[in-house]
Write a protein that holds these residues in place. Structure first.
Motif, PDB file in Angstrom:
ATOM      1  N   VAL A 192     -18.432  25.796  -8.146  1.00 50.16           N
ATOM      2  CA  VAL A 192     -19.809  26.283  -8.691  1.00 50.16           C
ATOM      3  C   VAL A 192     -19.673  27.565  -7.940  1.00 50.16           C
ATOM      4  N   ARG A 193     -18.806  27.835  -6.207  1.00 49.80           N
ATOM      5  CA  ARG A 193     -18.419  29.532  -5.905  1.00 49.80           C
ATOM      6  C   ARG A 193     -17.998  30.036  -7.299  1.00 49.80           C
ATOM      7  N   ALA A 194     -16.838  29.803  -7.834  1.00 50.37           N
ATOM      8  CA  ALA A 194     -16.334  30.943  -8.531  1.00 50.37           C
ATOM      9  C   ALA A 194     -18.012  31.562 -10.020  1.00 50.37           C
ATOM     10  N   VAL A 195     -18.569  30.666 -10.006  1.00 48.71           N
ATOM     11  CA  VAL A 195     -19.193  30.713 -10.275  1.00 48.71           C
ATOM     12  C   VAL A 195     -20.506  32.235 -10.275  1.00 48.71           C
ATOM     13  N   LEU A 196     -20.793  31.860  -9.162  1.00 47.92           N
ATOM     14  CA  LEU A 196     -21.721  32.632  -8.453  1.00 47.92           C
ATOM     15  C   LEU A 196     -20.814  33.838  -8.091  1.00 47.92           C
ATOM     16  N   ALA A 224     -31.645  19.898 -13.951  1.00 41.46           N
ATOM     17  CA  ALA A 224     -31.327  19.478 -12.714  1.00 41.46           C
ATOM     18  C   ALA A 224     -32.752  20.614 -11.769  1.00 41.46           C
ATOM     19  N   PRO A 225     -33.343  20.085 -10.992  1.00 37.73           N
ATOM     20  CA  PRO A 225     -34.178  20.880 -10.012  1.00 37.73           C
ATOM     21  C   PRO A 225     -33.061  21.742  -9.334  1.00 37.73           C
ATOM     22  N   LEU A 226     -32.520  21.677  -8.308  1.00 33.88           N
ATOM     23  CA  LEU A 226     -31.546  22.240  -8.081  1.00 33.88           C
ATOM     24  C   LEU A 226     -29.630  21.594  -8.229  1.00 33.88           C
ATOM     25  N   LEU A 227     -28.869  22.028  -7.898  1.00 36.42           N
ATOM     26  CA  LEU A 227     -27.434  22.247  -7.519  1.00 36.42           C
ATOM     27  C   LEU A 227     -26.672  23.016  -6.812  1.00 36.42           C
ATOM     28  N   VAL A 228     -26.264  21.947  -5.552  1.00 34.43           N
ATOM     29  CA  VAL A 228     -25.342  22.428  -4.882  1.00 34.43           C
ATOM     30  C   VAL A 228     -23.831  22.491  -5.059  1.00 34.43           C
ATOM     31  N   GLY A 229     -22.978  23.119  -4.434  1.00 32.26           N
ATOM     32  CA  GLY A 229     -21.335  23.142  -5.174  1.00 32.26           C
ATOM     33  C   GLY A 229     -21.517  23.424  -3.073  1.00 32.26           C
ATOM     34  N   ALA A 230     -20.863  21.533  -3.905  1.00 26.12           N
ATOM     35  CA  ALA A 230     -20.131  20.649  -3.098  1.00 26.12           C
ATOM     36  C   ALA A 230     -18.736  21.244  -3.171  1.00 26.12           C
ATOM     37  N   ASP A 231     -17.705  21.433  -4.093  1.00 19.43           N
ATOM     38  CA  ASP A 231     -16.883  21.352  -4.440  1.00 19.43           C
ATOM     39  C   ASP A 231     -15.471  21.893  -3.398  1.00 19.43           C
ATOM     40  N   GLY A 232     -15.335  21.776  -2.100  1.00 20.14           N
ATOM     41  CA  GLY A 232     -13.672  22.468  -2.299  1.00 20.14           C
ATOM     42  C   GLY A 232     -13.922  23.530  -2.083  1.00 20.14           C
ATOM     43  N   TRP A 271     -24.674  33.319  -0.744  1.00 16.67           N
ATOM     44  CA  TRP A 271     -24.431  32.341  -0.927  1.00 16.67           C
ATOM     45  C   TRP A 271     -24.413  32.047  -2.914  1.00 16.67           C
ATOM     46  N   GLY A 272     -25.963  31.900  -2.871  1.00 18.49           N
ATOM     47  CA  GLY A 272     -26.823  31.738  -3.970  1.00 18.49           C
ATOM     48  C   GLY A 272     -27.578  32.091  -4.570  1.00 18.49           C
ATOM     49  N   THR A 320     -26.899  26.615  -4.500  1.00 20.43           N
ATOM     50  CA  THR A 320     -26.109  27.190  -3.170  1.00 20.43           C
ATOM     51  C   THR A 320     -24.952  26.548  -2.957  1.00 20.43           C
ATOM     52  N   LEU A 321     -24.471  27.102  -2.113  1.00 20.61           N
ATOM     53  CA  LEU A 321     -23.134  25.949  -1.658  1.00 20.61           C
ATOM     54  C   LEU A 321     -22.713  25.635  -0.263  1.00 20.61           C
ATOM     55  N   LEU A 322     -22.056  24.419   0.045  1.00 21.26           N
ATOM     56  CA  LEU A 322     -22.612  23.768   1.281  1.00 21.26           C
ATOM     57  C   LEU A 322     -20.853  23.359   1.427  1.00 21.26           C
ATOM     58  N   GLY A 323     -20.492  23.601   2.563  1.00 21.72           N
ATOM     59  CA  GLY A 323     -18.776  22.938   3.353  1.00 21.72           C
ATOM     60  C   GLY A 323     -17.441  23.749   2.840  1.00 21.72           C
ATOM     61  N   ASP A 324     -16.663  23.573   2.478  1.00 24.47           N
ATOM     62  CA  ASP A 324     -15.307  24.278   2.321  1.00 24.47           C
ATOM     63  C   ASP A 324     -15.642  25.521   0.472  1.00 24.47           C
ATOM     64  N   ALA A 325     -16.824  25.141   0.095  1.00 24.38           N
ATOM     65  CA  ALA A 325     -16.743  25.882  -0.925  1.00 24.38           C
ATOM     66  C   ALA A 325     -17.724  27.510  -0.387  1.00 24.38           C
ATOM     67  N   ALA A 326     -17.991  26.904   0.370  1.00 28.34           N
ATOM     68  CA  ALA A 326     -19.877  27.776   1.203  1.00 28.34           C
ATOM     69  C   ALA A 326     -18.867  28.526   2.472  1.00 28.34           C
ATOM     70  N   HIS A 327     -18.236  27.916   3.388  1.00 25.39           N
ATOM     71  CA  HIS A 327     -16.911  28.911   4.115  1.00 25.39           C
ATOM     72  C   HIS A 327     -16.441  27.688   5.056  1.00 25.39           C
ATOM     73  N   PRO A 328     -14.880  28.089   3.837  1.00 20.12           N
ATOM     74  CA  PRO A 328     -13.612  27.346   4.311  1.00 20.12           C
ATOM     75  C   PRO A 328     -13.028  28.556   5.094  1.00 20.12           C
ATOM     76  N   MET A 329     -12.621  27.624   6.328  1.00 19.78           N
ATOM     77  CA  MET A 329     -12.346  28.217   7.458  1.00 19.78           C
ATOM     78  C   MET A 329     -10.547  27.933   8.343  1.00 19.78           C
ATOM     79  N   TYR A 330     -10.190  28.653   8.876  1.00 22.79           N
ATOM     80  CA  TYR A 330      -8.997  27.976   9.916  1.00 22.79           C
ATOM     81  C   TYR A 330      -9.440  27.174  10.485  1.00 22.79           C
ATOM     82  N   PRO A 331      -8.124  25.861  10.630  1.00 21.01           N
ATOM     83  CA  PRO A 331      -8.455  24.027  11.275  1.00 21.01           C
ATOM     84  C   PRO A 331      -8.164  24.280  12.211  1.00 21.01           C
ATOM     85  N   VAL A 332      -7.896  25.755  13.054  1.00 21.67           N
ATOM     86  CA  VAL A 332      -7.855  25.854  14.641  1.00 21.67           C
ATOM     87  C   VAL A 332      -8.820  24.818  15.674  1.00 21.67           C
TER      88      VAL A 332
END
Length: 421
Positions: free
Chosen positions: A168-172, A155-163, A295-296, A301-313
């Protein structure tokens, strides 16, 4: 081939819709064999609701969510500390929505399949090894969880939005290490209850610096009741790395929650009764990760919790994933080439979301400092010390995260010019 998106959650599905709206093809690879309306409640901040509205999902949101009107801070006896308006009541041009996570996910899934085709979301596909054999593409090894067969997709691009536990984050970032645990345990659930206060109110209760309650309806009142989402938090340790083998999401026990919250008496809401009526209780450690320096690489690249997990407060995790998706589509649609688009996306969103991660940590610490240093007797909403402290905390959070009324209402749209096929 289409852009590949690892993960069919809120971030991944919104990415597919955003890319399609920009004239860019997308295919979602979801590890679960079927996408079902699982989970509990979440909040969508006005900056995320704006993006979903611009994707044509206003009616879908209204059908499954509750436009939250206010947040009420109170003590364990139901005494009000502070009431703040939210959403349009605060002056935003877009509402804030409380919604069941699974219902939102299914709304997004239906939209993706209607607009991109039934095959745009492929379930039971686990992403494994990722390679970049050349400058203009990525090779992704995928396992079919039903048959066990492996396949390689280019593929031309991969977006890791896998939580949170992103492959994908572990690979990077293979040397990153375990998640950071705040030391707080959370129990979450939903139960039917009679509407309380305005029927669109969010509750924030605390007993000082150790226990915290969040509760709000995630469905409109029907037949006299609403589905109410609740979160009970107990600080049991200091901040440290999450112990190896600790579960992220596991069944919780009612007795464990009642041990901390069984004697709370809010008056207008029977909290122990609400907890007891919940059909399922989930237990989570409250975790995040330190912001990444990047990120990538290349076409990943990464997106969402895969990129920036945060406290829910700050009630901002899903909202930030939605904004990620829209910025990614905008930058790819307006860039000279895909790699430049990814770099522009990361420059914009990595810094912005790092501020949100750190602001959530500070908000959590600041709220606990209020409990330790300001007595519960100073809890009147008529200018009392606790109300002023909480108002200062929420105002600082909005400033840090770029979520003030003035900023959002004045910001230009993230809808890009549509690419020609």
């Amino acid at each position: 081939m289409d852009v590949l998106i690892a993960g069919g959650g809120i971030g991944g599905l919104t990415t597919a819709l955003s890319l399609h709206a920009a004239g860019i093809g997308a295919t979602v690879l979801e590890s679960a064999r079927a996408i079902r309306p699982l989970g509990v409640g979440i909040n969508l901040q006005p900056h995320a609701v704006r993006e979903l509205f611009e994707l044509g999902l206003a009616d879908g949101l209204a059908a499954v969510g509750v436009p939250t009107a206010e947040i009420v801070y109170l003590d364990r006896h139901g005494n009000r500390v502070l009431t703040e308006p939210l959403g349009t009541a605060r002056g935003y041009r877009w509402p804030q929505y409380s919604v069941h996570r699974g219902e939102l996910q299914m709304t997004l899934l239906r939209a993706v399949r209607a607009r991109l085709g039934e095959d745009a979301v492929r379930t039971g596909r686990r992403v494994g090894h990722v390679e970049q054999p050349c400058d203009d593409g990525v090779r992704v090894h995928v396992t079919d969880r039903g048959t066990g067969a492996g396949r390689t997709l280019d593929a031309p691009l991969l977006v890791g939005a896998d939580g949170l536990n992103s492959r994908v984050r572990a690979v990077l970032h293979p040397q990153e290490g375990p998640l950071w645990w705040s030391g707080t345990m959370m129990w979450r659930g939903t139960a039917e209850a009679e509407p309380f206060l305005t029927g669109r109110s969010m509750l924030h209760g605390d007993d000082g610096d150790r226990l915290r309650l969040i509760a709000y309806p995630v469905s409109p009142a029907g037949r006299g009741t609403s589905l109410v989402n609740w979160v009970c938090q107990a600080a049991v340790s200091g901040r440290r790395r999450l112990p190896e083998g600790a579960g992220w999401r596991r069944p919780g026990q009612l007795d464990d929650v009642l041990r901390h919250f069984g004697d709370w008496d809010l008056g207008f809401l029977d909290l122990p009764g609400l907890l007891a009526k919940s059909t399922e209780i989930l237990e989570y450690p409250m975790v995040d990760r330190d912001p990444l320096p990047w990120w990538g690489r290349g076409r990943v690249t990464l997106l969402g919790d895969a990129a920036h997990p945060m406290y829910p407060v700050g009630a901002n995790g899903a909202s930030q994933a939605i904004v990620d998706a829209r910025v990614l589509a905008y930058e790819l649609a307006t860039a000279t080439d895909p790699s430049a688009g990814l770099r522009a996306y990361e420059r914009t969103r990595r810094e912005a979301t790092a501020r949100v991660v750190l602001a959530a940590r500070e908000m959590d610490s600041a709220e606990r400092r209020v409990g330790r240093t300001v007595p519960a007797s100073a809890s009147r909403a008529d200018g009392g010390a606790r109300s002023r402290r909480y108002a200062d905390i929420t105002a600082a959070y909005r400033r840090s995260t770029g979520a003030t009324v003035e900023e959002l209402n004045a910001r230009a749209s993230l809808t890009p010019p549509r690419r020609r096929p």
